[in-house]
Design a protein around this motif. Structure first.
Motif, mmCIF file in Angstrom:
data_model
loop_
_atom_site.group_PDB
_atom_site.id
_atom_site.type_symbol
_atom_site.label_atom_id
_atom_site.label_comp_id
_atom_site.label_asym_id
_atom_site.label_seq_id
_atom_site.Cartn_x
_atom_site.Cartn_y
_atom_site.Cartn_z
ATOM 1 N N LEU A 28 -4.606 -13.260 57.020
ATOM 2 C CA LEU A 28 -5.802 -12.744 57.673
ATOM 3 C C LEU A 28 -6.233 -11.559 57.615
ATOM 4 C CD1 LEU A 28 -5.546 -15.643 60.614
ATOM 5 C CD2 LEU A 28 -6.415 -15.758 58.417
ATOM 6 N N THR A 29 -7.434 -11.056 57.875
ATOM 7 C CA THR A 29 -7.920 -9.930 57.869
ATOM 8 C C THR A 29 -8.257 -9.349 59.550
ATOM 9 O OG1 THR A 29 -9.004 -10.183 55.918
ATOM 10 C CG2 THR A 29 -9.901 -8.234 57.088
ATOM 11 N N THR A 46 -11.237 -14.611 58.082
ATOM 12 C CA THR A 46 -10.890 -14.916 56.911
ATOM 13 C C THR A 46 -12.199 -14.540 56.078
ATOM 14 O OG1 THR A 46 -11.748 -17.207 56.747
ATOM 15 C CG2 THR A 46 -9.432 -16.861 57.214
ATOM 16 N N ASP A 47 -12.267 -14.282 54.959
ATOM 17 C CA ASP A 47 -13.206 -13.852 54.300
ATOM 18 C C ASP A 47 -14.315 -14.892 54.008
ATOM 19 O OD1 ASP A 47 -12.267 -11.174 53.867
ATOM 20 O OD2 ASP A 47 -11.670 -11.487 52.011
ATOM 21 N N THR A 48 -13.611 -16.257 53.794
ATOM 22 C CA THR A 48 -14.272 -17.482 53.387
ATOM 23 C C THR A 48 -15.054 -17.864 54.964
ATOM 24 O OG1 THR A 48 -12.630 -18.798 53.886
ATOM 25 C CG2 THR A 48 -12.733 -18.239 51.520
ATOM 26 N N CYS A 87 -5.668 -24.407 53.874
ATOM 27 C CA CYS A 87 -5.389 -23.404 52.331
ATOM 28 C C CYS A 87 -5.807 -24.297 51.011
ATOM 29 C CB CYS A 87 -4.218 -22.743 52.492
ATOM 30 S SG CYS A 87 -2.678 -23.868 52.327
#
Length: 134
Positions: A28-29, A46-48, A87
């Protein structure tokens, strides 16, 4: 009228240890890292799904001593709610998670009676994390 999920809170006893798991192990960011007195909140995502934030915070952050103590006791028992993630490669993610420090494996990847293939672990704070195959 519509409603959507914007975030969730995960109570942890050690923000740095939890950050290592959620950021370094799960990928995770970090979006925000905020201190307030002696407490700290970290928001990850998350980027998504950039619109959803996962906030890590200690039991006493923003709470009375009594409420923080009660939450800390539930955390120590592993009795707080779980976080469910998805995922694209469960086996690879599970291998990475299972080798991470402070993680307890609850169930290896398996197809569940309700139809999903998932695995379950406890993060370093004792929270259940279920990860399913997309």
């Amino acid at each position: 009228m519509t409603i959507s999920l914007s975030g969730m809170h995960v109570t942890v006893d050690d923000v740095d240890e939890a950050l290592a798991f959620y950021r370094d192990t799960l990928g995770l960011t970090v979006r925000n890292d905020v201190g307030n007195g002696t407490y700290r909140w970290v928001t990850l995502g998350t980027d998504t799904q950039p619109e959803i934030g996962i906030v890590l915070s200690p039991p006493h952050a923003g709470r009375s001593q009594e409420d923080g103590d009660a939450l800390a006791a539930l955390l120590a028992k592993g009795a707080l709610g779980m976080i469910q993630l998805r995922c694209d490669d469960l086996d690879a993610m599970f291998d990475k998670i299972a080798s991470a420090s402070g993680v307890e494996v609850l169930s290896e990847p398996a197809t569940q009676p309700w139809g999903v293939r998932d695995a379950a672990v406890r993060d370093p704070a004792g929270n259940m994390v279920r990860i399913e195959q997309a």
